[in-house]
Scaffold this motif. Structure first.
Motif, PDB file in Angstrom:
ATOM      1  N   GLU A 189      46.605  44.729  39.602  1.00 58.06           N
ATOM      2  CA  GLU A 189      46.604  46.241  39.371  1.00 58.06           C
ATOM      3  C   GLU A 189      46.241  47.074  40.404  1.00 58.06           C
ATOM      4  N   GLY A 190      44.979  46.612  40.847  1.00 62.15           N
ATOM      5  CA  GLY A 190      44.310  47.564  41.800  1.00 62.15           C
ATOM      6  C   GLY A 190      43.706  46.744  43.060  1.00 62.15           C
ATOM      7  N   ARG A 191      43.134  47.752  43.903  1.00 59.59           N
ATOM      8  CA  ARG A 191      42.588  47.335  45.104  1.00 59.59           C
ATOM      9  C   ARG A 191      41.408  46.051  44.925  1.00 59.59           C
ATOM     10  N   HIS A 192      40.646  46.482  43.942  1.00 64.51           N
ATOM     11  CA  HIS A 192      39.520  45.445  43.664  1.00 64.51           C
ATOM     12  C   HIS A 192      40.008  44.116  42.913  1.00 64.51           C
ATOM     13  N   ASP A 193      41.056  44.083  42.245  1.00 69.69           N
ATOM     14  CA  ASP A 193      41.841  42.720  41.875  1.00 69.69           C
ATOM     15  C   ASP A 193      42.108  42.227  43.107  1.00 69.69           C
ATOM     16  N   ALA A 237      35.310  40.216  35.090  1.00 73.37           N
ATOM     17  CA  ALA A 237      35.425  38.894  35.164  1.00 73.37           C
ATOM     18  C   ALA A 237      34.524  38.017  36.199  1.00 73.37           C
ATOM     19  N   VAL A 238      33.542  38.923  36.931  1.00 70.53           N
ATOM     20  CA  VAL A 238      32.632  38.364  37.523  1.00 70.53           C
ATOM     21  C   VAL A 238      31.365  37.981  36.658  1.00 70.53           C
ATOM     22  N   LYS A 239      30.792  36.846  36.623  1.00 72.91           N
ATOM     23  CA  LYS A 239      29.887  36.396  35.572  1.00 72.91           C
ATOM     24  C   LYS A 239      28.397  37.381  36.158  1.00 72.91           C
ATOM     25  N   PRO A 240      28.083  37.842  34.888  1.00 79.90           N
ATOM     26  CA  PRO A 240      26.917  38.544  35.002  1.00 79.90           C
ATOM     27  C   PRO A 240      25.441  38.087  35.760  1.00 79.90           C
ATOM     28  N   SER A 241      25.560  36.712  35.675  1.00 81.08           N
ATOM     29  CA  SER A 241      24.251  36.092  36.353  1.00 81.08           C
ATOM     30  C   SER A 241      24.578  36.170  37.737  1.00 81.08           C
ATOM     31  N   SER A 242      25.868  35.981  38.326  1.00 77.88           N
ATOM     32  CA  SER A 242      26.117  35.995  39.908  1.00 77.88           C
ATOM     33  C   SER A 242      25.903  37.378  40.110  1.00 77.88           C
ATOM     34  N   VAL A 243      25.950  38.645  39.512  1.00 76.93           N
ATOM     35  CA  VAL A 243      25.561  39.856  39.936  1.00 76.93           C
ATOM     36  C   VAL A 243      23.953  40.006  39.989  1.00 76.93           C
ATOM     37  N   GLU A 257      31.278  46.739  46.302  1.00 73.22           N
ATOM     38  CA  GLU A 257      30.889  46.023  47.495  1.00 73.22           C
ATOM     39  C   GLU A 257      29.854  45.206  46.982  1.00 73.22           C
ATOM     40  N   ARG A 258      28.882  45.671  45.996  1.00 74.91           N
ATOM     41  CA  ARG A 258      27.756  44.674  45.686  1.00 74.91           C
ATOM     42  C   ARG A 258      28.125  43.551  44.757  1.00 74.91           C
ATOM     43  N   ILE A 259      29.073  43.939  44.025  1.00 74.78           N
ATOM     44  CA  ILE A 259      29.888  42.894  43.108  1.00 74.78           C
ATOM     45  C   ILE A 259      30.393  41.893  43.736  1.00 74.78           C
ATOM     46  N   LEU A 260      31.417  42.494  44.589  1.00 70.15           N
ATOM     47  CA  LEU A 260      32.152  41.368  45.543  1.00 70.15           C
ATOM     48  C   LEU A 260      31.341  40.561  46.482  1.00 70.15           C
ATOM     49  N   GLY A 261      30.045  40.980  46.780  1.00 67.77           N
ATOM     50  CA  GLY A 261      29.389  40.255  47.820  1.00 67.77           C
ATOM     51  C   GLY A 261      28.752  39.279  47.097  1.00 67.77           C
ATOM     52  N   SER A 262      28.407  39.357  45.623  1.00 64.29           N
ATOM     53  CA  SER A 262      27.767  38.377  45.040  1.00 64.29           C
ATOM     54  C   SER A 262      28.656  37.170  44.565  1.00 64.29           C
ATOM     55  N   VAL A 263      30.182  37.408  44.847  1.00 57.13           N
ATOM     56  CA  VAL A 263      31.020  36.197  44.661  1.00 57.13           C
ATOM     57  C   VAL A 263      31.089  35.353  45.898  1.00 57.13           C
TER      58      VAL A 263
END
Length: 267
Positions: A112-116, A197-203, A236-242
């Motif tokens: 759907e989008g850039r983040h996906d 879809a990113v686990k809260p614990s990872s963030v 960026e913060r969320i993606l960096g946690s993955v």
């Protein structure tokens, strides 16, 4: 009466056979005494430097039985001069050292989008390049049936589509049902946005907040978490946690793996 001194040695320090693991860059371990968890970024003769998901660095001595790796006590050792090659990709697939990207297939995966697209690239990028699968984003799926018709999928050009919030009765489910080509597959996950879809614990949060209906969801998330209302910086913060597939919810993992299998199926 004979006196016995209590054994005050922490459980993870007690003498018992434990595996030795090379402190390769990227290896994620926990130092039990402090609870600090991070990826190895540097290993010297007697110390190792870890970086947590927030970018904070800590230096620890390379002591026997000094760390936890996936919950197991290990002894970190300095890597050999020839760095070991990774055995797994971020998606968990077996790595293929030195593999060259395959010429792109005619088939595609649409998101759907850039983040996906950025999240799929971070976790499955190595696999997609080997398979020659290109991921494109649509900026929404309201016109999905006509987009699929224009693509004209066939046995030699399959199309997979990843949809957010694909739950019974939703607008997204009605749009997906309008796609009927046997060479197009529409799957999704139940989350309002791929952020969830990113686990809260990872963030580093307890859970994803509920945002009242009518509010912009991403802005509402930032506000509820006390983050600056800058959705680009938040992403960026969320993606960096993955770091790998372990940081993602199973519903997204299964859908993306299904799409890759579908698009790369033999003609």
């Amino acid at each position: 009466m004979r006196q016995y001194s209590p054994d005050l040695t922490p459980p993870w320090k007690k003498s018992q056979p434990v595996p030795k693991v090379a402190a390769e860059p990227g290896l994620v371990v926990e130092e039990p005494g402090t609870g600090f968890c991070g990826a190895v970024i540097r290993c010297e003769a007697a110390t190792v430097t870890l970086e947590d998901r927030f970018g904070k660095h800590r230096v620890f001595p390379l002591e026997p039985r000094g760390f936890l790796l996936e919950g197991r006590v290990v002894t970190l050792v300095r890597p050999s001069s020839a760095p070991a090659r990774p055995t797994r990709t971020a998606s968990g697939s077996v790595a293929v050292p030195g593999a060259r990207a395959r010429v792109a297939r005619a088939g595609r995966i649409y998101v759907e989008g850039r983040h996906d697209a950025e999240l799929v690239e971070k976790v499955w990028g190595d696999d997609l390049r080997i398979e020659g699968v290109v991921v494109e984003y649509l900026e929404g799926i309201d016109d999905l049936p006509s987009i699929v018709a224009d693509f004209a999928p066939g046995s030699d050009a399959r199309l997979g589509v990843l949809v957010d919030h694909l739950v019974p009765g939703s607008k997204e489910s009605r749009i997906a049902e309008a796609v009927t080509s046997e060479y197009a597959l529409v799957v999704g996950h139940p989350y309002i946005d791929v952020w969830e879809a990113v686990k809260p614990s990872s963030v580093g949060i307890e859970s994803w907040p509920r945002v009242p209906h009518g509010q912009d969801w991403k802005t509402g998330v930032c506000r509820a978490l006390g983050w600056p209302e800058n959705t680009g910086a938040a992403w960026e913060r969320i993606l960096g946690s993955v770091r790998s597939y372990r940081d993602l919810e199973p519903e997204l993992l299964g859908s993306v793996e299904h799409l890759i299998d579908f698009v790369t199926a033999p003609e």
